[in-house]
Design an enzyme around this catalytic site. Structure first.
Site, PDB file in Angstrom:
ATOM      1  N   VAL A  11     -81.408  92.325 -10.531  1.00  0.00           N
ATOM      2  CA  VAL A  11     -81.247  91.026  -9.876  1.00  0.00           C
ATOM      3  C   VAL A  11     -80.717  89.981 -10.859  1.00  0.00           C
ATOM      4  CG1 VAL A  11     -82.480  89.149  -8.717  1.00  0.00           C
ATOM      5  CG2 VAL A  11     -82.949  91.512  -8.083  1.00  0.00           C
ATOM      6  N   LYS A  35     -80.086  94.416 -24.497  1.00  0.00           N
ATOM      7  CA  LYS A  35     -79.469  93.959 -23.244  1.00  0.00           C
ATOM      8  C   LYS A  35     -78.657  92.685 -23.487  1.00  0.00           C
ATOM      9  CE  LYS A  35     -82.616  96.017 -19.944  1.00  0.00           C
ATOM     10  NZ  LYS A  35     -83.865  95.813 -19.240  1.00  0.00           N
ATOM     11  N   THR A  84     -91.358  93.129 -10.901  1.00  0.00           N
ATOM     12  CA  THR A  84     -92.709  93.000 -10.326  1.00  0.00           C
ATOM     13  C   THR A  84     -93.165  94.402  -9.918  1.00  0.00           C
ATOM     14  OG1 THR A  84     -91.652  92.477  -8.208  1.00  0.00           O
ATOM     15  CG2 THR A  84     -92.509  90.629  -9.465  1.00  0.00           C
ATOM     16  N   PHE A 154     -81.487  89.308  -1.348  1.00  0.00           N
ATOM     17  CA  PHE A 154     -81.373  90.368  -0.349  1.00  0.00           C
ATOM     18  C   PHE A 154     -80.315  91.400  -0.719  1.00  0.00           C
ATOM     19  CE2 PHE A 154     -82.842  86.544   1.987  1.00  0.00           C
ATOM     20  CZ  PHE A 154     -84.083  87.018   2.393  1.00  0.00           C
ATOM     21  N   LYS A 229     -88.838  87.716   2.808  1.00  0.00           N
ATOM     22  CA  LYS A 229     -88.353  88.836   1.998  1.00  0.00           C
ATOM     23  C   LYS A 229     -89.140  90.121   2.304  1.00  0.00           C
ATOM     24  CE  LYS A 229     -86.689  91.321  -1.226  1.00  0.00           C
ATOM     25  NZ  LYS A 229     -85.353  91.623  -1.625  1.00  0.00           N
ATOM     26  N   ASN A 233     -87.742  93.558   4.307  1.00  0.00           N
ATOM     27  CA  ASN A 233     -87.687  94.893   3.705  1.00  0.00           C
ATOM     28  C   ASN A 233     -88.580  95.875   4.471  1.00  0.00           C
ATOM     29  OD1 ASN A 233     -85.786  94.399   1.811  1.00  0.00           O
ATOM     30  ND2 ASN A 233     -87.107  94.685   0.026  1.00  0.00           N
ATOM     31  N   CYS A 285     -87.269  99.196  -4.389  1.00  0.00           N
ATOM     32  CA  CYS A 285     -87.670  98.049  -3.559  1.00  0.00           C
ATOM     33  C   CYS A 285     -88.590  98.439  -2.401  1.00  0.00           C
ATOM     34  CB  CYS A 285     -86.437  97.352  -3.011  1.00  0.00           C
ATOM     35  SG  CYS A 285     -85.330  96.811  -4.317  1.00  0.00           S
ATOM     36  N   LYS A 345     -79.970 106.475  -3.430  1.00  0.00           N
ATOM     37  CA  LYS A 345     -78.779 106.309  -2.605  1.00  0.00           C
ATOM     38  C   LYS A 345     -77.578 106.352  -3.535  1.00  0.00           C
ATOM     39  CE  LYS A 345     -78.569 101.326  -2.721  1.00  0.00           C
ATOM     40  NZ  LYS A 345     -78.460 100.107  -1.964  1.00  0.00           N
TER      41      LYS A 345
HETATM   42  C1  UGA Z   1     -83.094  96.977  -0.151  1.00  0.00           C
HETATM   43  C2  UGA Z   1     -82.634  96.012   0.951  1.00  0.00           C
HETATM   44  O1  UGA Z   1     -81.654  96.649   1.779  1.00  0.00           O
HETATM   45  C3  UGA Z   1     -82.027  94.747   0.332  1.00  0.00           C
HETATM   46  O2  UGA Z   1     -81.702  93.819   1.357  1.00  0.00           O
HETATM   47  C4  UGA Z   1     -83.044  94.122  -0.616  1.00  0.00           C
HETATM   48  O3  UGA Z   1     -82.521  92.988  -1.268  1.00  0.00           O
HETATM   49  C5  UGA Z   1     -83.433  95.146  -1.676  1.00  0.00           C
HETATM   50  O4  UGA Z   1     -83.999  96.306  -1.030  1.00  0.00           O
HETATM   51  C6  UGA Z   1     -84.454  94.507  -2.589  1.00  0.00           C
HETATM   52  O5  UGA Z   1     -85.557  94.213  -2.143  1.00  0.00           O
HETATM   53  O6  UGA Z   1     -84.124  94.191  -3.738  1.00  0.00           O
HETATM   54  P1  UGA Z   1     -81.889  98.730  -1.751  1.00  0.00           P
HETATM   55  O7  UGA Z   1     -83.274  99.171  -2.082  1.00  0.00           O
HETATM   56  O8  UGA Z   1     -80.928  98.479  -2.852  1.00  0.00           O
HETATM   57  O9  UGA Z   1     -81.940  97.380  -0.868  1.00  0.00           O
HETATM   58  O10 UGA Z   1     -81.247  99.862  -0.853  1.00  0.00           O
HETATM   59  P2  UGA Z   1     -80.964 100.125   0.686  1.00  0.00           P
HETATM   60  O11 UGA Z   1     -79.509 100.242   0.864  1.00  0.00           O
HETATM   61  O12 UGA Z   1     -81.691  99.188   1.546  1.00  0.00           O
HETATM   62  O13 UGA Z   1     -81.594 101.586   0.838  1.00  0.00           O
HETATM   63  C7  UGA Z   1     -83.002 101.816   0.679  1.00  0.00           C
HETATM   64  C8  UGA Z   1     -83.331 103.262   0.980  1.00  0.00           C
HETATM   65  O14 UGA Z   1     -83.200 103.515   2.378  1.00  0.00           O
HETATM   66  C9  UGA Z   1     -82.412 104.274   0.301  1.00  0.00           C
HETATM   67  O15 UGA Z   1     -83.165 105.393  -0.089  1.00  0.00           O
HETATM   68  C10 UGA Z   1     -81.423 104.642   1.387  1.00  0.00           C
HETATM   69  O16 UGA Z   1     -80.830 105.888   1.190  1.00  0.00           O
HETATM   70  C11 UGA Z   1     -82.343 104.627   2.598  1.00  0.00           C
HETATM   71  N1  UGA Z   1     -81.624 104.443   3.873  1.00  0.00           N
HETATM   72  C12 UGA Z   1     -80.926 103.301   4.105  1.00  0.00           C
HETATM   73  C13 UGA Z   1     -81.695 105.425   4.837  1.00  0.00           C
HETATM   74  O17 UGA Z   1     -82.342 106.481   4.638  1.00  0.00           O
HETATM   75  N2  UGA Z   1     -81.052 105.234   6.019  1.00  0.00           N
HETATM   76  C14 UGA Z   1     -80.358 104.104   6.287  1.00  0.00           C
HETATM   77  O18 UGA Z   1     -79.800 103.995   7.413  1.00  0.00           O
HETATM   78  C15 UGA Z   1     -80.285 103.111   5.307  1.00  0.00           C
END
Ligand code: UGA
Length: 473
Positions: A11, A35, A84, A154, A229, A233, A285, A345
């Site tokens: 972030v 860093k 956190t 987000f 937030k 999530n 997250c 992912k």
């Molecule tokens: C997530 C939220 O999408 C962000 O909006 C938020 O800011 C972030 O957490 C955070 O709190 O910092 P992120 O964890 O980077 O973002 O990833 P996502 O793209 O949301 O994916 C989360 C998990 O869900 C991954 O394992 C992904 O593969 C899975 N996923 C996502 C699925 O299995 N199916 C989906 O349709 C979408």
């Protein structure tokens, strides 16, 4: 404006680079000299598409990095972007937030009004806590010399720049009009898209982003902003757990979840996003935030039972994948399983708390040997899972060596381009379990593979079932 960002993790480094690109004089503060040195020399401390380019373009001009908190005394706004992690009871461990607040407090100037912004995901009530720490360590008065704002982030890893520059909404929680005013001024170039072409014009998401509507600016109190937030999530986690359960039911009843998700998503109240089947959600997250939200709800005697169910269902989804491979192979004992994808992912090197670790652990416990590959996350995965006796492969094709099954966990684009024919030749039996329903089924089965997905009909090799027919996905 003068901005200081405390923390150069996912972030912090993205936030700092973005404000620097908007023309704000931005200093990143991190206790880790490596860093800081990395940013100073124009390279990114984390892997995130486009971030290094942005750092290179701004460093020394509007972007600076330091191990000292000195820039706080000159700052209009100080962003807290520290980690956190989850405490043993599921709640967020605020050690780093508190220590950042103490250091900020020691450097606050009485001659200016400073807005301190919680950007990290922090439990409801943290803005008040930070305000108290600042007042105690600085001897200054909240509202007069400083104000604490909640401005949750987000962004998704892998799409961080796109999400930061073209967000759906910007949520600002504050208790003081002066703080709202400074946040409006800070974000004005972002909302109005000033200087965008200069820094982002050549980035792949730029054109599509510029066609999107302007971000919705939303002001509320600090507690509601903090809650937005977590509630967002957790809602997304619930949505994925739901489609994954529907996928399991599709499988039991012979329906096709790809078509079901598509048909559901056409209802604009539901929406097509976050209905993509997987072996479960994970990452840095969702697991942490659902755990905190749930723990807090229990403490408040208002348990979020739907979130509890989503977390349990997600674990079941990880197990479901292992059972599915086991059913196919008869027993996992003595078998070799190739794993494609260790990150939660694609397009990230983040391999903390991934479903891959859970699934691999279960495979090993059932007696299987595991060979694994990930394009970006292999070294972090190895570092955070030192106990897992996995054979790591530099080339994705090498996971196939003597394998009885390949399980694709992360849909990295490059896995589409693999030499699947050579993979088949190297395997003991040609079986692929594609947990993201991602691989082109015809191409795979034509090479003699048996291909299973999640919630979709299994595909037998062409020779075994006649001409292959492309399904709706
Ligand atoms: C997530 C939220 O999408 C962000 O909006 C938020 O800011 C972030 O957490 C955070 O709190 O910092 P992120 O964890 O980077 O973002 O990833 P996502 O793209 O949301 O994916 C989360 C998990 O869900 C991954 O394992 C992904 O593969 C899975 N996923 C996502 C699925 O299995 N199916 C989906 O349709 C979408």
């Amino acid at each position: 404006m003068n901005v200081t960002c405390i923390g150069s993790g996912y972030v912090g480094s993205v936030t700092a680079a973005a404000f620097a690109a908007l023309g704000h004089h931005t200093c990143v503060v991190d206790v880790d000299p490596a860093k800081v040195e990395s940013i100073r020399s124009g390279s990114s401390p984390i892997y995130e598409p486009g971030l290094e380019a942005l750092i290179r373009r701004t460093v020394g001009k509007t972007l600076f990095a330091d191990t000292s908190f000195a820039s706080v005394s000159e700052a209009d706004l100080v962003f807290i972007c520290v980690g956190t992690p989850t405490a043993p009871d599921g709640t967020a461990d605020l050690t780093y937030v508190k220590s950042a607040a103490e250091s900020i407090g020691r450097h606050l100037s009485k001659d200016r009004f400073t807005v301190v912004v919680d950007k990290s995901t922090v439990p409801v009530g943290t803005a008040d806590l930070v305000s108290r720490i600042l007042a105690e360590t600085s001897g200054l008065e909240p509202g007069n010399h400083f104000a604490v704002v909640s401005n949750p982030e987000f962004l998704r890893e892998g799409f961080a720049l796109e999400d930061v520059f073209f967000p759906d909404r910007i949520v600002i929680g504050a208790e003081h009009e002066r703080a709202f005013g400074m946040m409006r001024e800070l974000y004005r170039p972002l909302v109005k898209r000033e200087r965008f072409g200069e820094f982002l014009g050549d980035m792949p998401f730029f054109e599509e982003g510029m066609n999107r509507p302007e971000a919705v600016w939303f002001e509320t109190d600090t507690k509601s902003a903090e809650m937005i937030k977590y509630a967002s999530n957790a809602f997304l986690a619930v949505k994925i757990s739901y489609i994954n359960e529907v996928a399991r039911l599709c499988e039991a009843l012979g329906a096709n979840v790809q078509d079901v998700a598509r048909g559901m998503g056409l209802d604009s109240r539901i929406g097509e996003k976050f209905l993509q089947v997987s072996s479960g959600w994970s990452g840095s997250c969702f697991p942490k935030d659902t755990a905190e939200f749930l723990a807090t709800s229990r403490k408040a005697d208002s348990e979020l039972s739907i979130v509890r169910a989503a977390v349990e269902s997600n674990r079941d989804m990880h197990r479901f994948v292992v059972r599915k491979a086991e059913r196919k192979l008869g027993s996992l004992d003595g078998k070799t399983v190739g794993i494609l994808g260790l990150t939660f992912k694609p397009d990230t090197d983040d391999a903390r708390q991934t479903q891959a670790a859970f699934i691999i652990r279960e495979l090993l416990a059932a007696g299987a040997g595991v060979r694994a590959h990930d394009p970006k996350g292999m070294s972090m995965f190895r570092e955070v899972n030192p106990d897992l006796p996995v054979h790591y492969c530099d080339r994705p094709e090498d996971v196939a060596e003597g394998a009885d099954a390949i399980i694709l966990l992360t849909h990295w684009r490059e896995y589409l381009e693999l030499d699947w024919s050579a993979i088949g030749d190297a395997m003991r039996q040609r079986y692929v379990l594609d947990t993201r329903n991602f691989l082109p089924p015809n191409r795979i089965v034509e090479l003699g593979f048996e291909l299973e997905g999640i919630g979709v009909p299994p595909r037998k090799p062409a020779a075994a079932c006649g001409t292959a027919v492309e399904t709706g996905h």
